[in-house]
Design a protein around this motif. Structure first.
Motif, PDB file in Angstrom:
ATOM      1  N   UNK A  45     -37.016  80.457 -30.779  1.00  0.00           N
ATOM      2  CA  UNK A  45     -37.528  79.175 -31.259  1.00  0.00           C
ATOM      3  C   UNK A  45     -37.994  79.298 -32.703  1.00  0.00           C
ATOM      4  N   UNK A  46     -37.641  78.301 -33.497  1.00  0.00           N
ATOM      5  CA  UNK A  46     -38.047  78.250 -34.895  1.00  0.00           C
ATOM      6  C   UNK A  46     -39.100  77.168 -35.076  1.00  0.00           C
ATOM      7  N   UNK A  47     -40.236  77.543 -35.659  1.00  0.00           N
ATOM      8  CA  UNK A  47     -41.283  76.582 -35.948  1.00  0.00           C
ATOM      9  C   UNK A  47     -41.978  77.016 -37.233  1.00  0.00           C
ATOM     10  N   UNK A  48     -43.077  76.347 -37.585  1.00  0.00           N
ATOM     11  CA  UNK A  48     -43.782  76.697 -38.820  1.00  0.00           C
ATOM     12  C   UNK A  48     -45.178  76.109 -38.801  1.00  0.00           C
ATOM     13  N   UNK A  49     -46.077  76.760 -39.530  1.00  0.00           N
ATOM     14  CA  UNK A  49     -47.433  76.263 -39.686  1.00  0.00           C
ATOM     15  C   UNK A  49     -47.408  74.870 -40.302  1.00  0.00           C
ATOM     16  N   UNK A  50     -46.436  74.619 -41.174  1.00  0.00           N
ATOM     17  CA  UNK A  50     -46.358  73.355 -41.888  1.00  0.00           C
ATOM     18  C   UNK A  50     -45.777  72.217 -41.053  1.00  0.00           C
ATOM     19  N   UNK A  51     -45.130  72.537 -39.906  1.00  0.00           N
ATOM     20  CA  UNK A  51     -44.572  71.493 -39.043  1.00  0.00           C
ATOM     21  C   UNK A  51     -45.695  70.910 -38.210  1.00  0.00           C
ATOM     22  N   UNK A  52     -46.203  69.798 -38.616  1.00  0.00           N
ATOM     23  CA  UNK A  52     -47.412  69.235 -38.024  1.00  0.00           C
ATOM     24  C   UNK A  52     -47.310  69.082 -36.505  1.00  0.00           C
ATOM     25  N   UNK A  53     -48.124  69.841 -35.790  1.00  0.00           N
ATOM     26  CA  UNK A  53     -48.236  69.698 -34.344  1.00  0.00           C
ATOM     27  C   UNK A  53     -47.192  70.422 -33.525  1.00  0.00           C
ATOM     28  N   UNK A  54     -46.112  70.894 -34.158  1.00  0.00           N
ATOM     29  CA  UNK A  54     -45.020  71.490 -33.380  1.00  0.00           C
ATOM     30  C   UNK A  54     -45.424  72.806 -32.730  1.00  0.00           C
ATOM     31  N   UNK A  55     -46.192  73.619 -33.434  1.00  0.00           N
ATOM     32  CA  UNK A  55     -46.607  74.894 -32.844  1.00  0.00           C
ATOM     33  C   UNK A  55     -47.433  74.660 -31.580  1.00  0.00           C
ATOM     34  N   UNK A  56     -48.334  73.685 -31.609  1.00  0.00           N
ATOM     35  CA  UNK A  56     -49.154  73.418 -30.426  1.00  0.00           C
ATOM     36  C   UNK A  56     -48.300  72.997 -29.241  1.00  0.00           C
ATOM     37  N   UNK A  57     -47.337  72.121 -29.473  1.00  0.00           N
ATOM     38  CA  UNK A  57     -46.503  71.634 -28.371  1.00  0.00           C
ATOM     39  C   UNK A  57     -45.663  72.763 -27.801  1.00  0.00           C
ATOM     40  N   UNK A  58     -45.083  73.578 -28.672  1.00  0.00           N
ATOM     41  CA  UNK A  58     -44.307  74.724 -28.189  1.00  0.00           C
ATOM     42  C   UNK A  58     -45.202  75.665 -27.393  1.00  0.00           C
TER      43      UNK A  58
END
Length: 310
Positions: A45-58
């Motif tokens: 999975x690819x995510x980022x600190x800058x992707x608002x809210x995506x890390x929490x949902x993942x």
């Protein structure tokens, strides 16, 4: 599913990464996609600190499904537009972003950690020293760069080698059959011919974002369709339309689609590659899996990419 290995990560890594750009809530369409990806053999999975809210949902989904130890997470930090204004490629920003990413993801480590942007005015030494502290603490298993030039990556790895440190184990720029006329987003880097030759020489894995060029090969775009300003600005060029024509021709010969040819192009470079994808439904995911298994010869890859030399 096919897999690669990246130094520092014990798990095998699927060659198709699931992007999390659209992962805003754990609603049914998103759950279906995540489950379909896992069922297809995907695990990255690819995510980022800058992707608002995506890390929490993942993180919520991984906790709910108890899959954390079975998957590979790549997250990114030190983006210029994330928090304080201006360039943020420095030890303090790296430390802050990583700490917050781990909290959001609900994990003690990330498998792959990339610096989201570069600031060429900053010396590589302090950056590599900071990243290696987190490697030693097992908060990160492998480090890499996203949107760095290959010259800066080489400089960073030379510093690491000279100081007994671990260098970058992967690179994550854009690589696609359609070549951008200008950066799609400010500060982003696309792999050009020189970069690709450097990867051939080093064997460093390349994890491509926007591997399908924003859907340029989907059939939804044409020179006289000017409804998407970003696509026009970035990808509308005579050379790219010739690449599109060649992708369509090869697709017809193989009984597949042009967008599958474009994805296969990324996955059959003469060096290790992965593609970050963002399928909107299980059918698009299946299309990507089929493209991964659609092997192109070196001659076909070269022919697709020589539009500007025709």
């Amino acid at each position: 599913m096919k897999y690669i290995e990246i130094q520092g990560v014990e798990k095998k890594i699927s060659r198709l990464f699931m992007g999390t750009g659209d992962l805003r809530k754990l609603e049914e369409p998103h759950r279906i996609m995540l489950e379909a990806y896992i069922e297809a053999g995907g695990n990255a999975f690819d995510t980022a600190h800058q992707y608002r809210g995506r890390e929490q949902v993942l993180g919520e989904w991984l906790a709910e499904t108890n899959l954390r130890e079975k998957v590979v997470i790549m997250t990114k930090g030190a983006h210029h537009d994330d928090g304080s204004p201006g360039p943020r490629v420095n030890p303090q920003a790296i430390r802050q972003d990583l700490t917050e990413s781990l909290e959001r993801l609900g994990t003690e480590y990330v498998d792959l950690y990339a610096l989201h942007r570069d600031d060429p005015t900053v010396a590589v030494g302090p950056i590599m020293e900071e990243l290696n502290e987190h490697l030693q603490a097992k908060r990160i298993h492998a480090i890499g760069a996203s949107n760095w030039s290959h010259q800066r990556i080489r400089e960073a790895n030379e510093y690491a080698a000279a100081h007994g440190l671990t260098g970058f184990a992967f690179n994550s720029p854009n690589l696609s059959l359609a070549k951008p006329k200008e950066p799609r987003w400010e500060g982003t880097v696309s792999a050009d011919g020189e970069t690709c030759q450097w990867h051939v020489g080093t064997g460093l894995p390349l994890l491509s974002w926007s591997a399908q060029a924003g859907g340029f090969f989907s059939g939804n775009f044409a020179p006289d369709i000017q409804t998407d300003p970003e696509m026009v600005r970035v990808y509308y060029s005579d050379n790219n339309w010739e690449r599109y024509r060649r992708a369509v021709q090869l697709a017809e010969e193989k009984g597949v689609t042009a967008i599958q040819i474009a994805l296969s192009y990324v996955l059959y470079q003469p060096f290790p590659t992965c593609a970050i994808i963002g399928p909107r439904n299980p059918e698009e995911l299946q299309s990507s899996v089929e493209a991964m298994n659609l092997e192109l010869t070196a001659e076909e890859v070269a022919w697709l990419d020589t539009a500007d030399k025709a």
